[in-house]
Write a protein that holds these residues in place. Structure first.
Motif, PDB file in Angstrom:
ATOM      1  N   ARG A 176      53.030  98.627  26.083  1.00 59.19           N
ATOM      2  CA  ARG A 176      53.828  97.673  25.313  1.00 59.19           C
ATOM      3  C   ARG A 176      54.395  96.641  26.272  1.00 59.19           C
ATOM      4  NH1 ARG A 176      58.712 101.048  23.143  1.00 59.19           N
ATOM      5  NH2 ARG A 176      59.586  99.097  23.776  1.00 59.19           N
ATOM      6  N   THR A 209      52.611 103.467  27.685  1.00 57.12           N
ATOM      7  CA  THR A 209      52.951 102.918  26.378  1.00 57.12           C
ATOM      8  C   THR A 209      52.181 101.647  26.030  1.00 57.12           C
ATOM      9  OG1 THR A 209      54.781 101.606  27.257  1.00 57.12           O
ATOM     10  CG2 THR A 209      55.305 103.836  26.473  1.00 57.12           C
ATOM     11  N   ARG A 267      55.353 104.180  32.985  1.00 54.23           N
ATOM     12  CA  ARG A 267      55.820 103.993  31.606  1.00 54.23           C
ATOM     13  C   ARG A 267      55.030 102.875  30.939  1.00 54.23           C
ATOM     14  NH1 ARG A 267      58.507 100.185  29.276  1.00 54.23           N
ATOM     15  NH2 ARG A 267      59.541 100.564  27.320  1.00 54.23           N
ATOM     16  N   CYS A 268      54.866 101.785  31.645  1.00 54.07           N
ATOM     17  CA  CYS A 268      54.127 100.649  31.088  1.00 54.07           C
ATOM     18  C   CYS A 268      52.660 101.007  30.857  1.00 54.07           C
ATOM     19  CB  CYS A 268      54.237  99.450  32.024  1.00 54.07           C
ATOM     20  SG  CYS A 268      55.908  98.792  32.119  1.00 54.07           S
TER      21      CYS A 268
END
Length: 98
Positions: free
Chosen positions: A83, A81, A77-78
């Protein structure tokens, strides 16, 4: 992490205080095992342990794959994205002036 810890002179271990509240007994076993033994990772001891606990080898193999897939969710996920967030190791999304 464990391999790097071995490179430090006089380092005799690590503190993992957060593990008491972690119900993932397999993770705790693996962390302790690989912290003590320098051998490369293999699925076999963990499949055997799961098979002993649940009584079925195919189910044990499937469960180990599920553990592996779930462990990658936050990292992927990191990476996807890009973010900063609590889940990616940062406690703030605001940059700090130096």
């Amino acid at each position: 992490m464990l391999r790097e810890c071995r490179k430090v002179d006089n380092c005799i271990g690590y503190v993992a205080w957060h593990l008491r509240s972690n119900p993932n007994w397999l993770f705790r076993r693996a962390l302790g095992y690989y912290g003590k033994n320098p051998e490369p990772y293999s699925d076999e001891p963990w499949v055997a342990l799961l098979e002993e606990r649940f009584g079925d080898r195919r189910a044990a193999q499937h469960l180990l794959k599920a553990f592996d897939a779930s462990a990658r969710i936050t990292m992927n996920r990191c990476a996807f994205t890009r973010r900063p967030s609590v889940f990616c190791g940062s406690t703030s999304t605001k940059s700090r002036a130096t």
